[in-house]
Design an enzyme around this catalytic site. Structure first.
Site, PDB file in Angstrom:
ATOM      1  N   ASP A 135      -0.102   5.047   0.942  1.00 28.12           N
ATOM      2  CA  ASP A 135      -0.300   6.017   2.022  1.00 28.12           C
ATOM      3  C   ASP A 135      -0.368   5.293   3.377  1.00 28.12           C
ATOM      4  O   ASP A 135      -1.209   4.421   3.583  1.00 28.12           O
ATOM      5  CB  ASP A 135      -1.579   6.825   1.789  1.00 28.12           C
ATOM      6  CG  ASP A 135      -1.545   7.598   0.472  1.00 28.12           C
ATOM      7  OD1 ASP A 135      -0.503   7.578  -0.204  1.00 28.12           O
ATOM      8  OD2 ASP A 135      -2.562   8.230   0.133  1.00 28.12           O
ATOM      9  N   ARG A 172     -10.992  -1.280  -6.335  1.00 27.65           N
ATOM     10  CA  ARG A 172     -10.823  -0.635  -5.034  1.00 27.65           C
ATOM     11  C   ARG A 172     -10.708  -1.671  -3.914  1.00 27.65           C
ATOM     12  O   ARG A 172     -11.599  -2.506  -3.736  1.00 27.65           O
ATOM     13  CB  ARG A 172     -11.998   0.320  -4.766  1.00 27.65           C
ATOM     14  CG  ARG A 172     -11.852   1.101  -3.480  1.00 27.65           C
ATOM     15  CD  ARG A 172     -12.974   2.130  -3.278  1.00 27.65           C
ATOM     16  NE  ARG A 172     -12.986   2.604  -1.898  1.00 27.65           N
ATOM     17  CZ  ARG A 172     -12.155   3.527  -1.415  1.00 27.65           C
ATOM     18  NH1 ARG A 172     -11.270   4.099  -2.196  1.00 27.65           N
ATOM     19  NH2 ARG A 172     -12.215   3.882  -0.145  1.00 27.65           N
ATOM     20  N   LYS A 173      -9.599  -1.586  -3.159  1.00 25.38           N
ATOM     21  CA  LYS A 173      -9.470  -2.460  -1.997  1.00 25.38           C
ATOM     22  C   LYS A 173     -10.636  -2.169  -1.047  1.00 25.38           C
ATOM     23  O   LYS A 173     -10.983  -1.009  -0.911  1.00 25.38           O
ATOM     24  CB  LYS A 173      -8.128  -2.216  -1.287  1.00 25.38           C
ATOM     25  CG  LYS A 173      -6.911  -2.565  -2.137  1.00 25.38           C
ATOM     26  CD  LYS A 173      -5.592  -2.131  -1.485  1.00 25.38           C
ATOM     27  CE  LYS A 173      -5.371  -0.641  -1.527  1.00 25.38           C
ATOM     28  NZ  LYS A 173      -4.069  -0.197  -0.957  1.00 25.38           N
ATOM     29  N   ASP A 227       0.868  -1.166   0.000  1.00 26.49           N
ATOM     30  CA  ASP A 227       0.000   0.000   0.000  1.00 26.49           C
ATOM     31  C   ASP A 227       0.918   1.233   0.000  1.00 26.49           C
ATOM     32  O   ASP A 227       2.097   1.127   0.318  1.00 26.49           O
ATOM     33  CB  ASP A 227      -0.874  -0.039   1.255  1.00 26.49           C
ATOM     34  CG  ASP A 227      -1.755   1.174   1.385  1.00 26.49           C
ATOM     35  OD1 ASP A 227      -2.310   1.623   0.360  1.00 26.49           O
ATOM     36  OD2 ASP A 227      -1.891   1.690   2.522  1.00 26.49           O
ATOM     37  N   THR A 251      -2.722   1.218  -4.688  1.00 27.15           N
ATOM     38  CA  THR A 251      -3.244   2.307  -3.860  1.00 27.15           C
ATOM     39  C   THR A 251      -4.657   2.728  -4.273  1.00 27.15           C
ATOM     40  O   THR A 251      -4.958   2.839  -5.463  1.00 27.15           O
ATOM     41  CB  THR A 251      -2.262   3.506  -3.894  1.00 27.15           C
ATOM     42  OG1 THR A 251      -2.773   4.573  -3.088  1.00 27.15           O
ATOM     43  CG2 THR A 251      -2.031   4.036  -5.299  1.00 27.15           C
TER      44      THR A 251
HETATM   45 MG   LIG Z   1      -2.958   3.120   3.569  1.00 27.24          MG
HETATM   46 ZN   LIG Z   2     -11.479   1.114  -8.841  1.00 26.97          ZN
END
Ligand SMILES: [Mg+2]
Ligand SMILES: [Zn+2]
Length: 195
Positions: free
Chosen positions: A19, A110-111, A17, A60
């Site tokens: 951030d 999207r995680k 990841d 990310t």
């Molecule tokens: Mg993060």
């Molecule tokens: Zn996405």
């Protein structure tokens, strides 16, 4: 006649990841270079993993685009600038995936969904079952789990606040470390590369 060694054999990788793992997390998103604070121990960690032969893939979520705060182009440029800091110090970042959608769009990238990891696996010949993902949030660990990747939580960024959620959901199946450097040491020791 014996088959020659194939350079296309699936390989182990480390998914990261961004951030809260590579750079400091910002509650209001990282919107400009001025808001980028590179975590120095993460630079060292990436260098060690790369020297040991692990390709690195960064995955990310950047809802900052979906919310209209930055354009996709601005976000991609900023992302490359961040990754170039790590590359210039020895990080072998072979892939970078960025989900720019809003949570409510229900995309597959999207995680906590595993889309970015699955795409990286195809594009870079990565053996997911032998790979791991380091993140600072439950959604990182969930995305790893959904992709069949071993999740590792770090306590930097949102990690301290997220740790109880991860422990509740995954228990001892998810190792937790203070930072990326400690996580990298664990990865290297687990794989038999002594440091
Ligand atoms: Mg993060
Ligand atoms: Zn996405």
């Amino acid at each position: 006649m014996a088959e020659p060694m194939s350079s296309t054999d699936p390989r182990q990788a480390v998914f990261l990841d961004r951030d809260g793992v590579l750079i400091e997390n910002r509650d209001g998103y990282v919107k400009s270079w001025a808001e980028v604070e590179v975590l120095e121990q993460a630079v060292e960690a990436c260098k060690l993993l790369s020297e040991a032969g692990y390709p690195i893939v960064v995955v990310t979520n950047q809802q900052v685009v979906g919310k209209g705060i930055l354009t996709l182009e601005e976000t991609e440029i900023l992302n490359e600038e961040i990754l170039n800091v790590f590359r210039s110090k020895g990080a072998n970042i072979v892939g970078s995936y960025l989900c720019h959608h809003l949570a409510e769009e229900g995309c597959n990238c999207r995680k906590p969904r595993p889309g970015m990891l699955l795409q990286a696996s195809i594009e870079h010949g990565i053996d997911l079952a032998r790979s791991c993902m380091v993140g600072d949030a439950l959604t990182d660990i969930q995305a790893a789990d959904a992709a069949g990747v071993t999740g590792i939580l770090v306590r930097t960024g949102r990690g301290v606040r997220q740790e109880p959620l991860v422990t509740e959901a995954f228990g001892s199946r998810c190792a937790v470390f203070d930072d990326m450097l400690a996580a990298a040491s664990y990865i290297l020791v687990s794989s038999g590369v002594q440091r």
